[in-house]
Enzyme design. Structure first.
Site, PDB file in Angstrom:
ATOM      1  N   HIS A  32       0.857  -1.185   0.000  1.00  0.00           N
ATOM      2  CA  HIS A  32       0.000   0.000   0.000  1.00  0.00           C
ATOM      3  C   HIS A  32       0.893   1.235   0.000  1.00  0.00           C
ATOM      4  CE1 HIS A  32      -3.743   2.187   1.856  1.00  0.00           C
ATOM      5  NE2 HIS A  32      -3.096   2.952   1.009  1.00  0.00           N
ATOM      6  N   GLU A  81       0.765   8.166  -3.520  1.00  0.00           N
ATOM      7  CA  GLU A  81       1.653   7.765  -2.429  1.00  0.00           C
ATOM      8  C   GLU A  81       2.895   8.668  -2.373  1.00  0.00           C
ATOM      9  OE1 GLU A  81       1.190   5.370   0.047  1.00  0.00           O
ATOM     10  OE2 GLU A  81      -0.850   5.453  -0.707  1.00  0.00           O
ATOM     11  N   HIS A  85       3.160  10.822   0.913  1.00  0.00           N
ATOM     12  CA  HIS A  85       4.106  10.221   1.859  1.00  0.00           C
ATOM     13  C   HIS A  85       5.570  10.323   1.411  1.00  0.00           C
ATOM     14  CE1 HIS A  85       0.645   8.568   3.939  1.00  0.00           C
ATOM     15  NE2 HIS A  85       0.229   8.050   2.802  1.00  0.00           N
TER      16      HIS A  85
END
Length: 216
Positions: A32, A81, A85
């Site tokens: 993920h 992502e 992040h």
């Protein structure tokens, strides 16, 4: 931030959650993301560029597939992502480019090798239920640290929770560490886990746990 979460999700559960056109989700745990705790979207001007990870693409498609969008180029998930992040993780030298960030996440994923750990312990997708304590015990014994396990709560009329996500924590030196949060510290943003209307939360030790083999 103080630690990184390497987040694995179980594709069958993700497909169940978002009820989209997931065709034949992989029957192995996929990535993920790699999330620093406590920070998000640290640099909105540092845009995702898929050509920077072109050497990684075959691994990315296999181990980090986009289960959430049916976009043709399948890069939307990776962009999300990175924006959310990766731009924060990049304060570490070993993660300070897109190639390093995605490459290191793949490396950690292969090093953890969650799929074979569970199979060796005889924990495989099944129509019968598992005890959460048994799954936890296997992981803690195998890795020597406490991971964080997240489930979909039981639906109405069901008794079992459905396993959906397993997170391993790493220090800034990229050493495995416990995921338990010390007293007084709050947990990182969990908003990433809201897919559609359903939400993952930390699995309950007392509930039987379903590890589904195909989307119902």
């Amino acid at each position: 931030w103080k630690k990184l979460y390497l987040v694995h999700h179980w594709p069958v559960t993700v497909c169940k959650m978002i009820a989209n056109d997931c065709q034949d989700p992989p029957e192995y745990w996929t990535i993920h993301g790699l999330w620093p705790d406590k920070t998000q979207e640290c640099n909105r001007t540092w845009h995702f560029n898929v050509t920077e990870i072109k050497d990684l693409l075959s691994d990315m498609r296999h181990y980090w597939p986009d289960l959430l969008h049916s976009s043709l180029n399948r890069t939307q998930f990776w962009k999300h992502e990175w924006d959310k992040h990766g731009t924060c993780a990049a304060t570490l030298q070993v993660l300070n480019s897109q190639k390093k960030y995605f490459g290191k996440a793949l490396e950690l994923y292969k090093h953890i090798d969650l799929n074979s750990c569970l199979l060796k312990a005889g924990i495989k997708p099944s129509s019968s239920y598992y005890q959460m304590s048994a799954i936890k015990e296997v992981l803690t014994r195998f890795y020597g640290v406490t991971p964080k396990i997240q489930c979909l709560p039981p639906e109405e009329g069901e008794e079992a929770q459905t396993i959906g996500q397993i997170e391993f924590c790493f220090s800034k030196e990229l050493q495995l560490r416990n995921c338990t949060t010390p007293e007084g510290e709050s947990d990182p943003e969990q908003a990433d886990l809201k897919l559609g209307t359903e939400e993952l939360s930390v699995c309950k030790d007392t509930l039987p746990t379903y590890y589904p083999s195909q989307v119902q």
